[in-house]
Design an enzyme around this catalytic site. Structure first.
Site, PDB file in Angstrom:
ATOM      1  N   ARG A  41     -12.639  -5.190   3.410  1.00  0.00           N
ATOM      2  CA  ARG A  41     -13.797  -5.921   3.887  1.00  0.00           C
ATOM      3  C   ARG A  41     -13.701  -7.434   3.715  1.00  0.00           C
ATOM      4  O   ARG A  41     -14.480  -8.176   4.308  1.00  0.00           O
ATOM      5  CB  ARG A  41     -15.064  -5.381   3.207  1.00  0.00           C
ATOM      6  CG  ARG A  41     -15.578  -4.167   3.963  1.00  0.00           C
ATOM      7  CD  ARG A  41     -16.106  -3.075   3.075  1.00  0.00           C
ATOM      8  NE  ARG A  41     -15.403  -1.811   3.372  1.00  0.00           N
ATOM      9  CZ  ARG A  41     -15.697  -0.987   4.352  1.00  0.00           C
ATOM     10  NH1 ARG A  41     -16.710  -1.234   5.151  1.00  0.00           N
ATOM     11  NH2 ARG A  41     -14.985   0.107   4.570  1.00  0.00           N
ATOM     12  N   ILE A 108      -4.370   3.416  -3.171  1.00  0.00           N
ATOM     13  CA  ILE A 108      -3.026   3.951  -2.941  1.00  0.00           C
ATOM     14  C   ILE A 108      -1.982   3.090  -3.655  1.00  0.00           C
ATOM     15  O   ILE A 108      -0.793   3.225  -3.416  1.00  0.00           O
ATOM     16  CB  ILE A 108      -2.726   3.987  -1.419  1.00  0.00           C
ATOM     17  CG1 ILE A 108      -2.884   2.592  -0.806  1.00  0.00           C
ATOM     18  CG2 ILE A 108      -3.639   4.990  -0.721  1.00  0.00           C
ATOM     19  CD1 ILE A 108      -2.387   2.480   0.624  1.00  0.00           C
ATOM     20  N   ASP A 109      -2.469   2.184  -4.547  1.00  0.00           N
ATOM     21  CA  ASP A 109      -1.555   1.182  -5.115  1.00  0.00           C
ATOM     22  C   ASP A 109      -0.900   1.585  -6.431  1.00  0.00           C
ATOM     23  O   ASP A 109      -0.058   0.845  -6.958  1.00  0.00           O
ATOM     24  CB  ASP A 109      -2.295  -0.164  -5.289  1.00  0.00           C
ATOM     25  CG  ASP A 109      -3.595  -0.034  -6.099  1.00  0.00           C
ATOM     26  OD1 ASP A 109      -3.677   0.854  -6.980  1.00  0.00           O
ATOM     27  OD2 ASP A 109      -4.532  -0.813  -5.843  1.00  0.00           O
ATOM     28  N   HIS A 126      -6.605   9.480  -1.629  1.00  0.00           N
ATOM     29  CA  HIS A 126      -5.967   9.018  -0.388  1.00  0.00           C
ATOM     30  C   HIS A 126      -4.466   8.840  -0.549  1.00  0.00           C
ATOM     31  O   HIS A 126      -3.838   8.109   0.210  1.00  0.00           O
ATOM     32  CB  HIS A 126      -6.632   7.722   0.091  1.00  0.00           C
ATOM     33  CG  HIS A 126      -8.077   7.912   0.455  1.00  0.00           C
ATOM     34  ND1 HIS A 126      -8.976   6.886   0.555  1.00  0.00           N
ATOM     35  CD2 HIS A 126      -8.780   9.036   0.741  1.00  0.00           C
ATOM     36  CE1 HIS A 126     -10.175   7.357   0.880  1.00  0.00           C
ATOM     37  NE2 HIS A 126     -10.077   8.659   0.994  1.00  0.00           N
ATOM     38  N   CYS A 134       8.593  13.717   2.787  1.00  0.00           N
ATOM     39  CA  CYS A 134       8.930  14.333   4.072  1.00  0.00           C
ATOM     40  C   CYS A 134       7.749  15.198   4.503  1.00  0.00           C
ATOM     41  O   CYS A 134       7.227  15.989   3.707  1.00  0.00           O
ATOM     42  CB  CYS A 134      10.186  15.192   3.929  1.00  0.00           C
ATOM     43  SG  CYS A 134      10.492  16.204   5.391  1.00  0.00           S
ATOM     44  N   CYS A 161      16.401  17.244   5.935  1.00  0.00           N
ATOM     45  CA  CYS A 161      15.983  18.472   6.641  1.00  0.00           C
ATOM     46  C   CYS A 161      15.626  18.177   8.091  1.00  0.00           C
ATOM     47  O   CYS A 161      15.318  19.093   8.851  1.00  0.00           O
ATOM     48  CB  CYS A 161      14.809  19.134   5.914  1.00  0.00           C
ATOM     49  SG  CYS A 161      13.203  18.377   6.271  1.00  0.00           S
ATOM     50  N   SER A 199     -16.166   0.061  -4.724  1.00  0.00           N
ATOM     51  CA  SER A 199     -16.080   0.795  -3.457  1.00  0.00           C
ATOM     52  C   SER A 199     -17.338   0.510  -2.647  1.00  0.00           C
ATOM     53  O   SER A 199     -18.445   0.481  -3.200  1.00  0.00           O
ATOM     54  CB  SER A 199     -15.963   2.304  -3.704  1.00  0.00           C
ATOM     55  OG  SER A 199     -16.050   2.997  -2.473  1.00  0.00           O
ATOM     56  N   ASN A 224     -20.311  -3.396  -8.276  1.00  0.00           N
ATOM     57  CA  ASN A 224     -19.845  -3.993  -7.015  1.00  0.00           C
ATOM     58  C   ASN A 224     -20.537  -5.336  -6.832  1.00  0.00           C
ATOM     59  O   ASN A 224     -21.743  -5.432  -7.077  1.00  0.00           O
ATOM     60  CB  ASN A 224     -20.186  -3.059  -5.836  1.00  0.00           C
ATOM     61  CG  ASN A 224     -19.382  -3.396  -4.599  1.00  0.00           C
ATOM     62  OD1 ASN A 224     -19.351  -4.561  -4.171  1.00  0.00           O
ATOM     63  ND2 ASN A 224     -18.720  -2.414  -4.030  1.00  0.00           N
TER      64      ASN A 224
END
Ligand code: NAD
Length: 256
Positions: A41, A108-109, A126, A134, A161, A199, A224
């Site tokens: 944001r 995701i860090d 996430h 894979c 694969c 968040s 926040n």
């Protein structure tokens, strides 16, 4: 109750932490902005220049996958060296003291694990952008190897694969990880204090956990610096910077 005075917020939070038997932490991109990783944001966020690619587009063509890896490596060049900040360390301290059972994160860090929270107590809703997997056999691939091959050949990674390799993140359009969702539900139902930190609380199903905690009788605290979608449901809203209010909780003796 909405509090924007840092000292008052710290005192109220400390009271709730001391009274509680079991805390669940829930974090969004805001906890990592003080480590230099922008949230979605913020104005001029680097995510706007290198947006994560939706899953169906990633799967549709090799050209799309080349573009997705270019964006990923551009973001890593800017933010790959980020280190945990006071907010991450405060949660790690609460976990180490046995006060917080789990940190549920939309991030995701990998910075919660980097701050010392044991992997089994971090729930990544996430996924994780610090490695790849894979999509066929599930084996883990390291970004360093993928990048080396990409820079040498211009081709996106493929598994031995034959499967397509993708960062271990949950992209828009990809199904949520069942195990992580179940663990998050258990941690939410066990807690009597739920801390939602950094968040905007608009991304579902993740944003359903604060409401689940509240419906189950837990106290809900939102930290926040801006208004969130769930402020009205919270027992306490700390409208402050995360590091400002959580900083003292990162000190080893702070919870004695
Ligand atoms: P968001 O970008 O929607 O919201 C972040 C919130 O944090 C905002 O409401 C902002 O006001 C607040 N904030 C930012 N810095 C703050 C600070 N220092 N102190 C107090 N408040 C602060 O983030 P979201 O809710 O996590 O949702 C976006 C999605 O983007 C998530 O699904 C997440 O997976 C992904 N994302 C992850 C990262 C990361 O891993 N670090 C970064 C960007 C986006």
């Amino acid at each position: 109750m909405i509090v924007s005075d840092v000292a008052e917020g710290q005192a109220l939070l400390r009271e709730l932490v001391v009274e509680s038997d079991c805390i669940a932490g829930f974090t969004g991109a805001g906890i990592s902005t003080e480590s230099g990783i922008p949230d979605f944001r913020s104005k001029n966020s680097s995510w706007h220049r290198h947006p994560p690619m939706p899953f169906d587009q990633f799967m549709a063509s090799e050209d799309a996958r080349v573009e997705a890896w270019k964006r990923k490596f551009a973001m890593d060049d800017m933010h790959g060296g980020a280190r945990p900040n006071a907010g991450h360390r405060a949660l790690a301290n609460l976990v180490a003291r046995g006060r917080m059972n789990a940190v549920i994160t939309q991030n995701i860090d990998g910075l919660h694990v980097a701050s010392g929270v044991p992997e089994e107590q971090v729930i990544e809703l996430h996924g994780n952008g610090t490695y790849a997997t894979c999509l066929v056999c599930g084996i883990r691939h390291e970004l360093k190897d993928i990048r080396q091959r990409f820079e040498a050949t211009g081709k996106p990674a493929k598994c031995l694969c034959g499967g397509i390799v993708k960062t271990a993140t949950i992209s828009f359009g990809q199904s949520m990880p069942q195990e992580a969702m179940q663990r998050a539900q258990v941690a939410t139902m066990q807690c009597d204090l739920f801390l939602a930190i950094g968040s905007s609380l608009v991304v579902y199903p993740a944003a359903g956990f604060p409401l689940l905690a509240k419906d189950n009788g837990a106290k809900l605290v939102i930290i926040n610096r801006e208004e969130t979608a769930l402020d009205e449901a919270a027992d306490l809203v700390l409208r402050t910077g995360i590091g400002d209010v959580l900083g003292p909780f990162a000190e080893p003796g702070s919870l004695n």
